[in-house]
Design a protein around this motif. Structure first.
Motif, PDB file in Angstrom:
ATOM      1  N   VAL A  26       0.841  -1.188   0.000  1.00 56.35           N
ATOM      2  CA  VAL A  26       0.000   0.000   0.000  1.00 56.35           C
ATOM      3  C   VAL A  26       0.879   1.242   0.000  1.00 56.35           C
ATOM      4  N   ALA A  27       0.541   2.198  -0.839  1.00 57.36           N
ATOM      5  CA  ALA A  27       1.245   3.487  -0.905  1.00 57.36           C
ATOM      6  C   ALA A  27       2.756   3.320  -1.010  1.00 57.36           C
ATOM      7  N   GLY A  28       3.190   2.346  -1.793  1.00 55.92           N
ATOM      8  CA  GLY A  28       4.611   2.153  -2.043  1.00 55.92           C
ATOM      9  C   GLY A  28       5.360   1.341  -1.017  1.00 55.92           C
ATOM     10  N   SER A  29       4.694   0.904   0.053  1.00 54.30           N
ATOM     11  CA  SER A  29       5.336   0.100   1.095  1.00 54.30           C
ATOM     12  C   SER A  29       4.782  -1.315   1.066  1.00 54.30           C
ATOM     13  N   GLU A  30       5.666  -2.283   1.281  1.00 54.69           N
ATOM     14  CA  GLU A  30       5.261  -3.691   1.290  1.00 54.69           C
ATOM     15  C   GLU A  30       5.539  -4.287   2.657  1.00 54.69           C
ATOM     16  N   PHE A  31       4.606  -5.106   3.130  1.00 51.29           N
ATOM     17  CA  PHE A  31       4.711  -5.724   4.443  1.00 51.29           C
ATOM     18  C   PHE A  31       4.542  -7.231   4.337  1.00 51.29           C
ATOM     19  N   THR A  32       5.327  -7.958   5.107  1.00 51.56           N
ATOM     20  CA  THR A  32       5.055  -9.382   5.272  1.00 51.56           C
ATOM     21  C   THR A  32       3.879  -9.527   6.232  1.00 51.56           C
ATOM     22  N   GLY A  33       3.350 -10.732   6.333  1.00 45.41           N
ATOM     23  CA  GLY A  33       2.262 -10.954   7.274  1.00 45.41           C
ATOM     24  C   GLY A  33       2.677 -10.631   8.695  1.00 45.41           C
ATOM     25  N   LEU A  34       3.890 -11.045   9.076  1.00 47.45           N
ATOM     26  CA  LEU A  34       4.373 -10.797  10.429  1.00 47.45           C
ATOM     27  C   LEU A  34       4.578  -9.307  10.679  1.00 47.45           C
ATOM     28  N   GLN A  35       5.156  -8.611   9.717  1.00 54.29           N
ATOM     29  CA  GLN A  35       5.338  -7.166   9.865  1.00 54.29           C
ATOM     30  C   GLN A  35       4.001  -6.452  10.001  1.00 54.29           C
ATOM     31  N   LEU A  36       3.027  -6.904   9.240  1.00 55.71           N
ATOM     32  CA  LEU A  36       1.707  -6.300   9.300  1.00 55.71           C
ATOM     33  C   LEU A  36       1.106  -6.469  10.692  1.00 55.71           C
ATOM     34  N   VAL A  37       1.196  -7.668  11.235  1.00 52.74           N
ATOM     35  CA  VAL A  37       0.657  -7.927  12.573  1.00 52.74           C
ATOM     36  C   VAL A  37       1.372  -7.079  13.617  1.00 52.74           C
ATOM     37  N   GLU A  38       2.696  -7.053  13.544  1.00 51.74           N
ATOM     38  CA  GLU A  38       3.458  -6.279  14.533  1.00 51.74           C
ATOM     39  C   GLU A  38       3.121  -4.793  14.452  1.00 51.74           C
ATOM     40  N   ARG A  39       2.970  -4.297  13.239  1.00 51.66           N
ATOM     41  CA  ARG A  39       2.650  -2.878  13.093  1.00 51.66           C
ATOM     42  C   ARG A  39       1.220  -2.593  13.554  1.00 51.66           C
ATOM     43  N   ALA A  40       0.301  -3.518  13.276  1.00 50.58           N
ATOM     44  CA  ALA A  40      -1.079  -3.353  13.732  1.00 50.58           C
ATOM     45  C   ALA A  40      -1.150  -3.311  15.252  1.00 50.58           C
ATOM     46  N   VAL A  41      -0.386  -4.163  15.896  1.00 50.26           N
ATOM     47  CA  VAL A  41      -0.351  -4.171  17.363  1.00 50.26           C
ATOM     48  C   VAL A  41       0.211  -2.854  17.891  1.00 50.26           C
ATOM     49  N   GLY A  42       1.308  -2.390  17.279  1.00 49.14           N
ATOM     50  CA  GLY A  42       1.891  -1.118  17.698  1.00 49.14           C
ATOM     51  C   GLY A  42       0.941   0.045  17.506  1.00 49.14           C
ATOM     52  N   ASP A  43       0.226   0.050  16.389  1.00 49.29           N
ATOM     53  CA  ASP A  43      -0.719   1.131  16.135  1.00 49.29           C
ATOM     54  C   ASP A  43      -1.912   1.061  17.080  1.00 49.29           C
ATOM     55  N   SER A  44      -2.345  -0.146  17.415  1.00 50.65           N
ATOM     56  CA  SER A  44      -3.466  -0.268  18.347  1.00 50.65           C
ATOM     57  C   SER A  44      -3.092   0.296  19.709  1.00 50.65           C
TER      58      SER A  44
END
Length: 250
Positions: free
Chosen positions: A167-185
């Motif tokens: 999204v918007a030029g950035s790519e995430f693995t599944g694990l990175q996505l989860v970790e970032r979602a947790v941090g944002d929450s």
């Protein structure tokens, strides 16, 4: 989230095991007056059906790229989790010409025709309604998805270290996505039972996080609002109160 959650699909499984009856996605379209509320169980059912459509009828395999040309919508959220369940890469606003599959709303059909692979169209009508006339060259999602199975099992295990989202030029693995979602929450102050109202589009990580991933990771829920700019401040205040919203992002 639990300690074993390493992909977005894991987050949904944990939510389903914890409290399947609680609301997960409440969707408003302030251009049409539509309101839809999906419990964890109902949302997971849509995800399973969509994943079965992807893996079965569309022959999607881990690593394939799916261009998603859809707005912030409850059906878009289901597609994102279905992609994660199969192990394909969801590319928000991706180039159809470079994708294996394209998923389009009614306003992006011409651009979607650039995909030489499978094409799926969503009418985005209230209650998941179908197109009055199916677009030529496209599978009508609302016609095909109801007959799909209510349970989903991937043919191959999903690798949490493999790309899952772009999204918007950035790519995430599944694990990175989860970790970032947790941090944002945590940054948003979300906890179990939180209700986050989001008026952001899905074309940025911030919009995806607030509109799906962060509430899911926290054990909360999202009130996802499309065309929120058409709502008066007074009406918005009434919605916040009526939906028991605890945080707002717009």
């Amino acid at each position: 989230m639990t300690a074993i959650d390493r992909t977005p699909a894991d987050l949904l499984r944990s939510a389903l095991a914890s409290d399947p009856a609680r609301p997960l996605v409440t969707f408003y379209d302030d251009a049409t007056g539509e309101r839809v509320e999906l419990s964890v169980a109902t949302f997971a059912n849509w995800v399973a059906k969509t994943a079965n459509l992807l893996q079965g009828d569309l022959a999607a395999e881990p690593g394939d790229r799916v261009a998603i040309l859809l707005p912030a919508h409850w059906q878009t959220a289901a597609w994102l989790l279905a992609c994660a369940s199969v192990g394909v890469v969801a590319e928000i606003g991706g180039d159809p010409a470079g994708a294996d599959i394209v998923v389009s709303g009614p306003d992006t059909l011409e651009a979607a025709r650039g995909c030489s692979g499978e094409r799926v169209a969503l009418a985005l009508r209230p209650l998941g309604g179908r197109f009055p006339q199916p677009p030529e060259g496209f599978m009508d999602y609302a016609v095909e998805v109801p007959s799909q199975g209510d349970r989903f099992a991937p043919f191959a295990p999903v690798d949490p270290e493999a790309p899952a989202l772009r999204v918007a030029g950035s790519e995430f693995t599944g694990l990175q996505l989860v970790e970032r979602a947790v941090g944002d929450s945590e940054a948003l102050g979300l906890t179990a039972g939180s209700r986050l109202l989001s008026g952001l589009s899905y074309d940025s990580w911030e919009g995806l996080a607030s509109g799906l991933y962060a509430p899911l990771a926290a054990g909360g829920s999202v009130v996802l609002c499309r065309h929120l700019d058409r709502l008066s401040e007074e009406a918005l205040a009434e919605r916040v109160k009526g939906e028991r919203v605890t945080s707002t992002v717009r």
